[in-house]
Design an enzyme around this catalytic site. Structure first.
Site, PDB file in Angstrom:
ATOM      1  N   LYS A   3     -74.129  13.870 -71.083  1.00  0.00           N
ATOM      2  CA  LYS A   3     -74.530  12.468 -70.888  1.00  0.00           C
ATOM      3  C   LYS A   3     -75.715  12.321 -69.940  1.00  0.00           C
ATOM      4  CE  LYS A   3     -70.722  11.439 -67.702  1.00  0.00           C
ATOM      5  NZ  LYS A   3     -70.396  12.879 -67.486  1.00  0.00           N
ATOM      6  N   ARG A  31     -75.590  24.349 -60.210  1.00  0.00           N
ATOM      7  CA  ARG A  31     -74.833  23.557 -59.239  1.00  0.00           C
ATOM      8  C   ARG A  31     -73.589  24.311 -58.806  1.00  0.00           C
ATOM      9  NH1 ARG A  31     -74.198  17.789 -62.127  1.00  0.00           N
ATOM     10  NH2 ARG A  31     -72.119  18.034 -61.228  1.00  0.00           N
ATOM     11  N   ARG A  44     -62.582  19.729 -62.467  1.00  0.00           N
ATOM     12  CA  ARG A  44     -63.305  18.494 -62.829  1.00  0.00           C
ATOM     13  C   ARG A  44     -62.801  17.929 -64.161  1.00  0.00           C
ATOM     14  NH1 ARG A  44     -69.232  20.392 -62.551  1.00  0.00           N
ATOM     15  NH2 ARG A  44     -69.749  18.265 -63.116  1.00  0.00           N
ATOM     16  N   ARG A  83     -75.994  25.254 -67.615  1.00  0.00           N
ATOM     17  CA  ARG A  83     -76.680  24.112 -67.010  1.00  0.00           C
ATOM     18  C   ARG A  83     -77.396  24.504 -65.721  1.00  0.00           C
ATOM     19  NH1 ARG A  83     -73.410  18.537 -66.625  1.00  0.00           N
ATOM     20  NH2 ARG A  83     -72.395  19.418 -64.817  1.00  0.00           N
TER      21      ARG A  83
END
Ligand code: AMP
Length: 221
Positions: free
Chosen positions: A13, A160, A171, A127
């Site tokens: 997103k 990250r 998460r 990512r």
């Protein structure tokens, strides 16, 4: 126009919000980015938030809500925004609605992004994010032009800390326990549009733009 991009971590997103923001000239507000900026600045909120973020937990409402409400109150968001990562629980959604209501504004549509858990885990593994401008990359789907260097600002890109496999599982659990309630909430309010994200970045982008255009052209209410 005001949109919320809702979905599990890693569904894509943030990338889609960045793209649609540029394509449609609507400012993108990411609560995760606001928190990362606060952490980088060394502010008290940043220091407190980091403890939760590193564990994969939601930051307490007392830290994040006013940060987002203050941000979207800035004049640059007067004509609208794409809100990514907020709300993440029912209380945040209710505060967002009442804040907008006071200004005679509302959320127009909520794009709800779905993908299988395998796809999500694979996306998160690749990512990368810029240390400086928070631009998002992906080793497979959106690699930087120069290895480990941000295309936009030339700083280093990194993974990250909360994208490591153990934290990702936390998460996802937090998402199922706290954020999924929002799906019913926005369905009841007739705002939810589901976008299946088991495709390429450009395929998903096309789906969003087509829904977006029908909405703007008044074919969808
Ligand atoms: P994101 O960049 O959206 O994946 O967010 C990264 C982390 O920031 C999340 O795992 C949470 O710890 C925190 N965070 C971001 N948005 C919120 C929110 N709306 N409520 C609580 N915590 C948030």
């Amino acid at each position: 126009m005001r949109f919320v991009f809702l979905g599990p971590p890693g569904v894509g997103k943030g990338t889609q919000a960045e793209n649609v923001s540029i394509q449609k000239n609507i400012p993108h507000v990411s609560s995760g980015n606001l928190l990362r900026v606060a952490i980088k600045s060394g502010s008290e909120i940043g220091i407190k938030a980091k403890v939760f973020i590193d564990k994969g937990l939601l930051v307490p409402d007392s830290l994040i809500v006013s940060m987002v409400v203050d941000e979207i109150g800035l004049s640059r968001y007067r004509s609208g925004f794409i809100l990514d990562g907020f709300p993440r629980n029912l209380l945040q959604a209710e505060i967002l609605d009442s804040t907008l209501d006071e200004q005679d504004k509302k959320i127009d549509k909520v794009f709800y992004f779905t993908a299988s858990e395998e796809v999500i885990i694979e996306r998160i593994a690749g990512r990368r994010i810029c240390t400086s401008c928070d631009m998002h990359f992906h080793q497979l789907y959106k690699p930087p032009l120069k290895e480990n260097i941000c295309d936009k600002c030339g700083s280093n890109i990194f993974q990250r800390k909360d994208d490591n496999p153990e934290t990702v599982l936390v998460r996802l659990k937090v998402y199922h326990e706290q954020t999924e309630d929002l799906i019913e909430y926005y369905k009841r309010n007739k705002k939810l549009i589901e976008i299946n994200c088991n495709g390429s970045v450009s395929e998903i982008n096309e789906k969003i733009l087509s829904v977006f255009d029908s909405f703007v052209n008044g074919k969808m209410r």
